[in-house]
Design an enzyme around this catalytic site. Structure first.
Site, PDB file in Angstrom:
ATOM      1  N   ASP A  70     -28.507   8.521 -27.805  1.00 39.46           N
ATOM      2  CA  ASP A  70     -29.022   7.481 -28.719  1.00 39.46           C
ATOM      3  C   ASP A  70     -29.211   7.999 -30.148  1.00 39.46           C
ATOM      4  O   ASP A  70     -29.345   7.209 -31.076  1.00 39.46           O
ATOM      5  CB  ASP A  70     -30.372   6.955 -28.214  1.00 39.46           C
ATOM      6  CG  ASP A  70     -30.291   6.436 -26.787  1.00 39.46           C
ATOM      7  OD1 ASP A  70     -29.199   6.026 -26.369  1.00 39.46           O
ATOM      8  OD2 ASP A  70     -31.327   6.451 -26.086  1.00 39.46           O
ATOM      9  N   MET A 129     -25.100   1.075 -25.833  1.00 38.51           N
ATOM     10  CA  MET A 129     -26.463   1.567 -25.579  1.00 38.51           C
ATOM     11  C   MET A 129     -27.144   1.973 -26.892  1.00 38.51           C
ATOM     12  O   MET A 129     -26.637   1.698 -27.973  1.00 38.51           O
ATOM     13  CB  MET A 129     -26.416   2.751 -24.619  1.00 38.51           C
ATOM     14  CG  MET A 129     -26.165   2.366 -23.181  1.00 38.51           C
ATOM     15  SD  MET A 129     -26.162   3.837 -22.125  1.00 38.51           S
ATOM     16  CE  MET A 129     -26.296   3.085 -20.510  1.00 38.51           C
ATOM     17  N   LYS A 136     -37.448  10.502 -14.044  1.00 35.73           N
ATOM     18  CA  LYS A 136     -38.620   9.908 -13.396  1.00 35.73           C
ATOM     19  C   LYS A 136     -39.760  10.895 -13.196  1.00 35.73           C
ATOM     20  O   LYS A 136     -40.895  10.484 -13.013  1.00 35.73           O
ATOM     21  CB  LYS A 136     -38.213   9.366 -12.025  1.00 35.73           C
ATOM     22  CG  LYS A 136     -37.297   8.176 -12.110  1.00 35.73           C
ATOM     23  CD  LYS A 136     -37.038   7.630 -10.744  1.00 35.73           C
ATOM     24  CE  LYS A 136     -36.150   6.399 -10.840  1.00 35.73           C
ATOM     25  NZ  LYS A 136     -35.745   5.943  -9.519  1.00 35.73           N
ATOM     26  N   ARG A 153      -9.504 -14.520 -29.793  1.00 31.43           N
ATOM     27  CA  ARG A 153     -10.858 -14.634 -29.261  1.00 31.43           C
ATOM     28  C   ARG A 153     -11.865 -13.876 -30.113  1.00 31.43           C
ATOM     29  O   ARG A 153     -11.502 -13.018 -30.906  1.00 31.43           O
ATOM     30  CB  ARG A 153     -10.920 -14.012 -27.862  1.00 31.43           C
ATOM     31  CG  ARG A 153     -10.391 -14.890 -26.784  1.00 31.43           C
ATOM     32  CD  ARG A 153     -10.574 -14.210 -25.447  1.00 31.43           C
ATOM     33  NE  ARG A 153      -9.957 -15.000 -24.403  1.00 31.43           N
ATOM     34  CZ  ARG A 153      -9.560 -14.523 -23.227  1.00 31.43           C
ATOM     35  NH1 ARG A 153      -9.727 -13.249 -22.953  1.00 31.43           N
ATOM     36  NH2 ARG A 153      -9.019 -15.304 -22.328  1.00 31.43           N
TER      37      ARG A 153
END
Ligand code: F6P
Length: 366
Positions: A144, A186, A79, A179
């Site tokens: 990432d 992410m 931040k 299923r």
């Protein structure tokens, strides 16, 4: 002392935490002390510590036994942009450029140069401090793997490992209950974690932001598997994935963050839509979240982090300020922050990894 007179350096870690940060801090500290006999301090909570002048001494004792630990011993923040910082003035909350205070603190503390470890937001501020004459070098960090110029960022391999492990576990329920199991991972606006963990974790469908998906293709894949006697399917979806002509799903807006959008929830949306389409087969979604950012770094990330840390100290010694260390074709290199910041490295839909996934029958949803 370094050949250019540097006697004391500072380190800070900015942005989201990531496995390997402590290994970088350790490598920087050890190289600085053992090779150059210079002092090291760590500013706490990223750039915030530069503003509040809050730091600790990093010595051989402080960095002993931290390599295998996740997180960062000097803490982090995503931040605190000192060029647009929230302060209280005359009872009012205002945004202000307080970067000069940070520079004054560096002078006061006799810190000659900085090593800044972080992702795009952190590196943007590093570039801005470099423009103001602060001697610094940067180390690329993000799970990432979306930073341009460098082949790979540390933390990515650890995140992929966690996601792969999660996929192994999801197979159990998928097979037992017939299923469709969805794993949302992410990656912000890129699909690196989804693509690599999907290939390693034997997914049937991988959905990434770089290739908008068509839900009918996903349904076709599930049905094709059923016709072949496979009554379950595994889907990995990146948090930034979108259907064709659709929107990203935003989980939260963090107002005081330089990059306020927090993605999340596309997996749940897909589960609801799929369940209607393939009734009575059940669909479940697991959102992996911060689990993939925590814990011990993999062997690969420990080595990568150590290489980055050593190279960063050497760049300072060579007066290569304003640069970021990077890996190019497996070799340590460096690139100026001016050429790094703001460039996102995306998965190439025509690239080799996508080709590999398609070749073994994985659907990319297009
Ligand atoms: O950039 C790393 C990352 O973990 C992204 O993959 C994710 O979108 C974001 O940070 C989450 O941020 P926060 O920890 O603020 O929720």
């Amino acid at each position: 002392m370094m050949q250019n007179g540097i006697k004391k350096i500072g380190v800070l870690t900015g942005g989201g935490d990531c496995p390997g940060l402590n290994a970088v801090i350790r490598a920087i500290t050890k190289t600085a002390i053992l090779q150059y006999n210079i002092e090291v301090v760590g500013f706490l909570f990223g750039y915030k510590g530069l503003y509040t002048n809050d730091f600790i001494t990093l010595d051989l004792k402080t960095v002993s036994g931290i390599q295998h630990k996740g997180g960062t011993i000097i803490y982090s923040s995503n931040k605190d942009n000192l060029f647009d910082y929230t302060v209280e003035e005359n009872g009012k909350v205002v945004k202000k450029d307080v970067s000069d205070i940070a520079i004054e603190n560096l002078k006061k503390d006799e810190v000659d140069a900085m090593i800044i470890v972080g992702g795009d937001g952190t590196l943007t501020s590093a570039r801005d401090f470099a423009r103001k004459g602060v001697k610094l070098v940067a180390v690329p960090k993000t799970i990432d793997n979306d930073l341009a110029v460098t082949d790979v960022t540390f933390g990515f391999n650890s995140a992929v490992d966690v996601a792969t492990y999660a996929l192994n576990h999801l197979h159990t329920t998928a097979e037992s209950h017939h299923r469709v199991m969805i794993l949302e991972v992410m990656g912000r606006n890129t699909g690196w974690i989804a693509l690599e963990s999907g290939i390693a974790g034997s997914a049937d469908v991988i959905l990434i932001p770089e290739i908008p998906y068509n839900i009918d293709s996903v349904i076709d894949k599930i049905k094709e598997r059923e016709q072949n006697g496979k009554l379950f399917s595994i889907i990995v979806i990146a948090e930034g994935a979108t259907p064709v002509n659709g929107e990203r799903v935003i989980q939260k807006i963090v107002e005081d963050s330089p990059d306020p959008i927090r993605l999340g929830g596309i997996g749940t949306k897909l589960a609801e839509e799929l369940e209607k389409a393939i009734y009575p087969r059940e669909v479940r979604c697991t959102i992996l979240g911060h689990i993939q950012r925590g814990g011990s770094p993999t062997t690969f990330d420990r080595i990568l982090s150590t290489r980055y840390g050593v190279a960063a100290v050497n760049l300072l010694n060579e007066n290569l300020f304003g640069n970021m260390v990077c890996i190019e074709n497996g070799k340590m290199y460096y690139e100026h922050l001016e050429n790094v910041v703001g460039r996102v490295k995306k998965v190439d839909p025509q690239g080799e990894l996508v080709y590999v996934a398609k070749s073994i029958g994985i659907s990319l949803g297009n």
